[in-house]
Design an enzyme around this catalytic site. Structure first.
Site, PDB file in Angstrom:
ATOM      1  N   LYS A   1     -43.217 -34.579   1.303  1.00 62.44           N
ATOM      2  CA  LYS A   1     -43.650 -33.662   1.975  1.00 62.44           C
ATOM      3  C   LYS A   1     -42.953 -33.529   3.398  1.00 62.44           C
ATOM      4  O   LYS A   1     -42.941 -34.610   4.146  1.00 62.44           O
ATOM      5  CB  LYS A   1     -45.191 -33.783   2.569  1.00 62.44           C
ATOM      6  CG  LYS A   1     -45.671 -32.783   3.447  1.00 62.44           C
ATOM      7  CD  LYS A   1     -47.079 -32.631   3.483  1.00 62.44           C
ATOM      8  CE  LYS A   1     -47.813 -33.897   4.382  1.00 62.44           C
ATOM      9  NZ  LYS A   1     -49.237 -33.790   4.664  1.00 62.44           N
TER      10      LYS A   1
ATOM     11  N   ASP B   1     -61.771 -33.064   6.295  1.00 66.91           N
ATOM     12  CA  ASP B   1     -61.149 -31.935   5.698  1.00 66.91           C
ATOM     13  C   ASP B   1     -61.481 -31.850   4.046  1.00 66.91           C
ATOM     14  O   ASP B   1     -60.616 -31.628   3.351  1.00 66.91           O
ATOM     15  CB  ASP B   1     -59.874 -31.327   5.825  1.00 66.91           C
ATOM     16  CG  ASP B   1     -59.374 -30.102   5.524  1.00 66.91           C
ATOM     17  OD1 ASP B   1     -60.192 -29.132   5.488  1.00 66.91           O
ATOM     18  OD2 ASP B   1     -58.222 -29.842   5.471  1.00 66.91           O
TER      19      ASP B   1
ATOM     20  N   VAL C   1     -42.917 -29.095   0.089  1.00 68.46           N
ATOM     21  CA  VAL C   1     -43.172 -30.233  -0.525  1.00 68.46           C
ATOM     22  C   VAL C   1     -42.169 -30.253  -1.831  1.00 68.46           C
ATOM     23  O   VAL C   1     -42.116 -29.309  -2.584  1.00 68.46           O
ATOM     24  CB  VAL C   1     -44.588 -30.266  -1.176  1.00 68.46           C
ATOM     25  CG1 VAL C   1     -44.917 -31.503  -1.985  1.00 68.46           C
ATOM     26  CG2 VAL C   1     -45.586 -29.986  -0.263  1.00 68.46           C
TER      27      VAL C   1
ATOM     28  N   GLY D   1     -46.874 -25.424   2.697  1.00 69.74           N
ATOM     29  CA  GLY D   1     -48.152 -25.103   3.699  1.00 69.74           C
ATOM     30  C   GLY D   1     -47.610 -25.159   5.173  1.00 69.74           C
ATOM     31  O   GLY D   1     -46.495 -24.927   5.322  1.00 69.74           O
ATOM     32  N   GLY D   2     -48.641 -25.106   5.951  1.00 65.75           N
ATOM     33  CA  GLY D   2     -48.377 -25.210   7.552  1.00 65.75           C
ATOM     34  C   GLY D   2     -47.587 -26.236   7.980  1.00 65.75           C
ATOM     35  O   GLY D   2     -47.055 -26.208   8.784  1.00 65.75           O
ATOM     36  N   PHE D   3     -47.743 -27.449   7.156  1.00 68.15           N
ATOM     37  CA  PHE D   3     -46.906 -28.529   7.529  1.00 68.15           C
ATOM     38  C   PHE D   3     -45.351 -28.498   7.273  1.00 68.15           C
ATOM     39  O   PHE D   3     -44.545 -28.631   7.933  1.00 68.15           O
ATOM     40  CB  PHE D   3     -47.406 -29.796   7.144  1.00 68.15           C
ATOM     41  CG  PHE D   3     -46.684 -31.154   7.578  1.00 68.15           C
ATOM     42  CD1 PHE D   3     -46.926 -31.830   8.653  1.00 68.15           C
ATOM     43  CD2 PHE D   3     -45.541 -31.487   6.954  1.00 68.15           C
ATOM     44  CE1 PHE D   3     -46.382 -32.802   9.168  1.00 68.15           C
ATOM     45  CE2 PHE D   3     -44.607 -32.757   7.312  1.00 68.15           C
ATOM     46  CZ  PHE D   3     -45.076 -33.336   8.293  1.00 68.15           C
ATOM     47  N   GLY D   4     -45.078 -27.831   5.987  1.00 67.57           N
ATOM     48  CA  GLY D   4     -43.675 -27.631   5.524  1.00 67.57           C
ATOM     49  C   GLY D   4     -43.495 -27.535   4.047  1.00 67.57           C
ATOM     50  O   GLY D   4     -44.074 -26.790   3.547  1.00 67.57           O
TER      51      GLY D   4
ATOM     52  N   ILE E   1     -42.371 -27.745  -5.164  1.00 70.84           N
ATOM     53  CA  ILE E   1     -43.380 -27.733  -5.545  1.00 70.84           C
ATOM     54  C   ILE E   1     -44.550 -27.122  -4.861  1.00 70.84           C
ATOM     55  O   ILE E   1     -45.712 -26.935  -5.201  1.00 70.84           O
ATOM     56  CB  ILE E   1     -44.038 -29.102  -6.406  1.00 70.84           C
ATOM     57  CG1 ILE E   1     -44.220 -30.165  -5.155  1.00 70.84           C
ATOM     58  CG2 ILE E   1     -43.147 -29.414  -7.205  1.00 70.84           C
ATOM     59  CD1 ILE E   1     -44.831 -31.340  -5.767  1.00 70.84           C
ATOM     60  N   GLY E   2     -44.349 -26.717  -3.727  1.00 69.39           N
ATOM     61  CA  GLY E   2     -45.279 -26.125  -2.902  1.00 69.39           C
ATOM     62  C   GLY E   2     -44.948 -26.184  -1.236  1.00 69.39           C
ATOM     63  O   GLY E   2     -43.854 -26.797  -0.937  1.00 69.39           O
TER      64      GLY E   2
END
Length: 832
Positions: free
Chosen positions: A522, A618, A508, A503-506, A500-501
Site C-alpha cells: 500500500k 471501522d 495498492v 483508495g483514500g490512502f493511495g 490491485i486497488g
C-alpha cells in the site's frame, strides 16, 4: 439539491451573504498607474502611483503618465490613465509575509500624447523572472494578465522593458496581494502522461499564468463575487457537445466542514452549480462523456488543470462514481466524492493535474460514468475548471546592475561557503569527541514528516489523536523497516499492471519479496491529510500484536517522503466480494459462520489482548479479508484507538467510522468503547445473512438501512423471510435463531446492553454447533465464556497475549481469483 435552473440573482444573493467573511491578505497593493488620483474598481481602492504611497514606489528609469482624453462610455476610470515606460523601469513593493502571491497587470491601450499604446512592444519581469515576453497590444480591448508566484524574499520588483530602441511599454493598473497559505500545495498533484500517472512535486515553486477560469454550469462571476477578486466565465463556449450536458444548481451554500476546499479556492456559486450528464432523451443505460475543450495555443507548454467538484446531484452518499479524463487519458478513475469529503454531501473539493500540451491547441477535459455506477445512479459532474500555464524561466539578459549583483552574490557565496566549511569541520570534531563517550545512535532517514520514533505523549509526536500505545521495544520499529529498493523490486518499480486497488490512502500493488513471500504493498500519497495518521497508527497497532485472525504487517518504508505499508497477501479478498455485487460463487452457511467466528476471535483478541485493549473503530465487510482457505482476518487499523484505562468507562473522541456500521450511541455522545465495535459487527452479521449492503439508498425507504430493516424482521420472528436466497434450505432453524439473537443483541441501542466480543464468539460457535449437530450448548449462568473455552484454538486471554505468535496462512498457495478483488479494504470506494 435543486436540479434545473435557479435564478442567477438568487445564487448571487447567497454568495453576497458568504462574501462578508472574505479573505484579508497580508500584502495588498493596488496601483492606479499613471494617475494623480485614487479610484475604485469592484469596491477596491486603487491608489495613485504618482504619490508614491508608503512602501511602493517607481524604480529608476524613464516613465511618463498619459491620459485618455476620450475614454469609451462606461469604461472604468482605472483604464483612463496609464504609465508608459521608455526604458527599463517599474515598481518595487515591500513584502510583509513570504509565500504565494497573486500579481495582476491591467492593459487597456489607447492613444494619447503621441503614444499609440496599441503598438507597444515590451517584456515584463517579476523578481528577475521573465513572465511576459514580446507583449504586443494590437487591439483596444482591456486585458488582465494574472500570475501566481511564490515570493521568498522581502520585496517584489516589477520591471517593464521595451523590446527595441523605439519601443515602449505600458500598464494601466497593478495588483500584488497575498494568497491563502493553502492556495497552491504540493501534495496530491498528478502528472498525467500517455503511459502512466505519477505524482508531480514542487508545484508551489512554479510560476503559473491563468489561461481560463470557468464556472461550469453557472453564470459569469465578477471580482465583486469572489474573495480573491477573480472573474469566472460560463462554460457554454467550451462544451464540445452541448446536448450531452445538463445544468444543475443548489439553493444552499456548500458544506465546507470536510476541509477539502474553501471560498478562497473557489466561490460558493462555483460549487453550487454544475453540469451533469443529460440522459433525458437517451436509453436508461446509455454511457457517454461530457467534454470541454479549453484553448491554450500551439506552442509546447505544461499546464496545471485544477478541477472543482461538489456533489449537488446525489440523494445520498456513495451513489456517484465517475471517471475524469484529461487529453484523452484517464486522470482519476472510479472517483467517489463521498470518500474524499469524509462522507459529507455537497462538500466542495478540488483536484490538481499537470499535463503537457499537444498539437491540438486545446486542453481537453471529460467526465463520464464509472464501471462501478449502477444503471439508476449513472452520472458524472463538473463544477469548475481552471487552466494555468507553467511559465518557463529563461536566463534573463544581464545589465550592468545585474552584473554587479552577480558579483556580490559570487563573493558572498564564496565567503559563506568558507565559513560553512569551517563550521562543518568544527561540528565534526565535536561529534568525534562525543562519539567516544556515548554509544552511536541509529541513523534516521530524512523524511518530510515526523518519523516513527517518538512514543507516548511527547509533544513532538504526530500519532493520531490520543493514541497511547506502548513502545515496541529497544529496537523501536526498525525491525519492520523495508528498504525502498526492496519495495521497488517487489513491485517491479510499481508496475501499473500490478495495481490491485486504490483508495483514500493511495495505491495498492501486488508484490513478491526477495524471499518469494507474496505481499500487498500500500503506497500512500506523500503529504496526504488523511494518510499520515493512518500510516502511523497502522504500524503502531500491528507492530505489537499478532493473531491468526488479524492481517499481519510485514513491514513499512518511510524513505524519500514515501509512506508504504507491506501486508501479507490475502488470496480470496474481502468478505463483501463473496456476499454480493461481484459475481463470485456464494458462500455456504457453514462457511459464513466460520468466517464470522474467525472475525469475532480477532476482535476479541483486540479488545482483551492488552491492559487497555484496542478498539478497531471501522469494522465492516470490506475490512474482513479471506485467505486461500477462506479463513477470516480483520484488517485496516488506520482508525484504531487504545481503549479506556482501568478507571475509565470510555474514550472521548471525534466520531470516525463508516456509515451504516456506526454505533448510534458513539455518534450521539462521542464516547467510544469496545461496544462500538460490537455494534458494527452486528451489522456485519446481518450483511452476511442477507447478502446486501449496510446502506442501499436505491431501496424503499424502510429498507435503506440494513440494521433497522433486519431488526424489524428479527423482532417479528420472521428473519427467514429476508435471508440470502442462496441460503434457502441450508440453515437449520435453531442455528438461524441463535444467529439472529446474537446479531440483535449486538445492535442494542445502548452499549451497556450489548454483549462483549467474547460472548458474541461463544454464541456464534453455538450457532455453528447447532447447524452441524443440532445439539444445544448451554452457556454459563452469566452468559460468558468459561476458562476452558477461552483456551480453545484461536482464542487468546489477556494472560496469553504476551506469548502469542503469528499462526496465519503462509500466503504461498495459488488462487484463481482475479487480483482486482484482493486486499479490498484499500480499494473500497466506501469512505470513512
Amino acid at each position: 439539491m435543486v436540479t434545473g435552473n435557479v435564478p442567477v440573482l438568487s445564487l448571487i444573493f447567497v454568495s453576497l451573504v458568504s462574501f462578508s467573511s472574505s479573505f484579508t491578505p497580508s500584502d495588498n497593493y493596488l496601483l492606479n498607474c499613471g494617475s494623480p488620483t485614487n479610484t475604485t474598481l469592484d469596491n477596491r481602492l486603487f491608489l495613485a502611483d504618482s504619490t508614491k504611497p508608503g512602501s511602493d514606489s517607481l524604480s529608476a528609469g524613464q516613465s511618463i503618465s498619459v491620459l485618455n482624453q476620450n475614454p469609451p462610455r462606461n469604461s472604468p476610470a482605472l483604464y483612463h490613465t496609464a504609465r508608459v515606460f521608455t526604458s527599463s523601469s517599474g515598481y518595487r513593493f515591500n513584502i510583509k509575509k513570504n509565500g504565494t502571491h497573486l500579481v495582476r497587470f491591467h492593459f487597456s491601450p489607447f492613444v494619447a500624447r503621441g503614444f499609440d499604446l496599441t503598438s507597444a512592444n515590451f517584456s515584463v519581469m517579476v523578481n528577475g523572472i521573465l513572465i511576459l515576453r514580446d507583449l504586443h497590444s494590437n487591439n483596444s480591448s482591456a486585458v488582465v494578465r494574472e500570475y501566481i508566484i511564490e515570493i521568498d524574499i522581502n520585496e517584489v520588483v516589477i520591471v517593464f522593458t521595451p523590446m527595441n530602441d523605439s519601443g515602449f511599454g505600458f500598464v494601466n493598473a497593478i495588483e500584488v496581494f497575498s494568497a491563502p497559505g493553502d492556495f497552491v500545495i504540493d501534495a496530491g498533484v498528478k502528472l498525467i502522461r500517455a503511459d502512466r500517472i505519477e505524482m508531480y512535486k514542487n508545484l508551489s515553486s512554479q510560476v503559473l499564468e491563468t489561461v481560463s477560469r470557468i464556472n461550469v454550469g453557472g453564470p459569469k462571476l465578477t471580482p465583486f463575487n469572489d474573495t480573491l477578486w477573480r472573474t469566472w466565465i460560463p462554460d457554454d463556449d467550451y462544451l464540445v457537445l452541448k446536448s450531452a450536458a445538463r445544468r444543475v444548481s443548489a439553493s444552499h451554500p456548500p458544506n465546507y466542514q470536510s476541509g477539502g476546499s474553501s471560498r478562497e479556492i473557489a466561490p460558493d456559486i462555483v460549487y453550487m452549480t454544475a453540469q451533469e450528464m443529460n440522459r433525458e432523451n437517451l436509453t436508461l443505460d446509455a454511457r457517454f462523456n461530457i467534454t470541454w475543450n479549453f484553448p491554450v495555443g500551439l506552442d509546447p507548454a505544461r499546464y496545471l488543470v485544477r478541477l472543482h467538484f461538489c456533489d449537488i446531484v446525489s440523494r445520498g452518499l456513495n451513489l456517484l462514481y465517475f471517471n475524469v479524463y484529461i487529453n484523452g487519458y484517464l486522470a482519476s478513475g472510479d472517483l467517489d466524492l463521498s470518500t474524499v469529503t469524509y462522507h459529507v454531501l455537497a462538500s466542495p473539493v478540488y483536484a490538481d493535474y499537470v499535463v503537457d500540451s499537444d498539437d491540438s491547441g486545446v486542453v481537453r477535459v471529460s467526465v463520464g460514468p464509472s464501471a462501478l455506477s449502477s444503471v439508476l445512479t449513472m452520472n458524472a459532474i463538473l463544477n469548475g475548471a481552471e487552466i494555468m500555464k507553467m511559465v518557463t524561466v529563461p536566463i534573463a539578459e544581464t545589465n550592468s546592475n545585474s552584473k554587479k549583483t552577480n558579483i556580490w552574490v559570487l563573493v558572498s557565496s564564496v565567503v559563506g561557503g568558507f565559513v560553512g566549511l569551517c563550521l562543518a569541520l568544527l561540528a565534526l570534531l565535536l561529534a568525534i569527541k562525543c562519539w567516544t563517550k556515548k554509544p552511536k545512535p541509529r541513523p534516521s532517514e530524512s523524511v518530510a514528516w515526523t518519523p516513527l520514533r517518538v512514543y507516548g505523549g511527547s509533544s513532538h509526536s504526530r500519532m493520531s489523536e490520543g493514541t497511547a500505545y506502548a513502545s515496541p521495544g529497544p529496537n523501536g520499529y526498525f525491525a519492520l523497516r523495508i528498504p525502498f529498493a526492496d519495495v521497488q523490486l517487489a513491485t517491479k518499480n510499481f508496475d501499473q499492471n500490478l495495481i490491485i486497488g486504490s483508495g483514500g490512502f493511495g495505491t495498492v500493488y501486488k508484490g513478491v519479496l526477495r524471499d518469494n513471500t507474496k505481499v500487498a504493498v500500500k503506497r500512500g500519497v506523500p503529504g496526504s491529510r488523511q494518510g499520515l495518521p493512518e500510516f502511523q497508527t497502522e504500524i503502531t497497532v500491528l507492530s505489537k500484536i499478532r493473531h491468526r485472525h488479524l492481517v499481519s504487517l510485514v513491514g513499512y518504508c518511510e524513505e524519500q517522503s514515501e509512506m508504504i505499508l507491506v501486508y501479507e497477501y490475502m488470496e480470496k479478498g474481502p468478505l463483501k466480494s463473496h456476499l454480493y455485487a461481484s459475481g463470485l460463487p456464494p458462500l455456504s452457511w457453514k462457511q459464513r459462520l466460520e468466517i464470522c467466528i474467525g472475525s469475532a476471535r480477532g476482535l476479541h483478541y483486540l479488545h482483551t489482548g492488552s491492559a487497555q485493549g484496542i478498539i478497531h473503530r471501522d469494522i465492516k465487510s470490506t475490512n474482513i479479508l479471506l485467505d486461500e482457505n477462506y479463513m477470516a482476518k480483520v484488517a485496516d487499523f488506520g482508525l484504531s484507538r487504545s481503549g479506556p484505562c482501568l478507571n475509565e468507562t470510555h474514550v472521548s473522541t471525534g466520531v470516525k467510522g463508516s456509515f451504516g456500521y456506526l454505533d448510534p450511541e458513539y455518534f450521539r455522545r462521542q464516547q467510544l468503547t469496545d461496544k462500538s465495535d460490537v455494534y458494527s459487527f452486528g451489522v456485519v452479521l446481518f450483511e452476511v445473512l442477507c447478502a446486501r449492503p449496510a446502506v442501499d439508498p436505491l431501496l424503499a425507504r424502510e429498507q435503506v438501512n440494513l440494521a433497522e430493516w433486519a431488526m424489524q424482521w428479527q423482532k417479528k420472528g420472521m428473519l427467514q423471510q429476508i435471508i440470502d436466497p442462496h441460503l434457502a434450505g441450508q440453515i437449520k432453524p435453531s442455528s438461524l435463531k441463535k444467529f439472529g439473537e446474537t446479531a440483535e443483541k449486538c445492535l442494542a441501542e445502548y452499549g451497556v446492553d450489548r454483549p462483549t466480543m467474547g460472548d458474541v464468539l461463544w454464541n456464534l460457535e453455538h450457532a455453528l454447533q447447532l447447524q452441524e449437530t443440532g445439539q444445544r450448548r448451554e452457556p454459563n449462568e452469566d452468559g460468558s465464556i468459561n476458562e476452558r473455552e477461552l483456551s480453545a484454538p484461536g482464542i487468546v486471554t489477556p494472560f496469553q497475549a504476551s506469548n502469542i505468535r503469528q499462526d496465519g496462512a503462509d500466503g504461498n498457495q495459488n488462487s484463481n481469483i482475479s487480483t482486482t478483488e484482493i486486499f479490498s479494504q484499500l480499494m473500497t470506494n466506501e469512505g470513512r
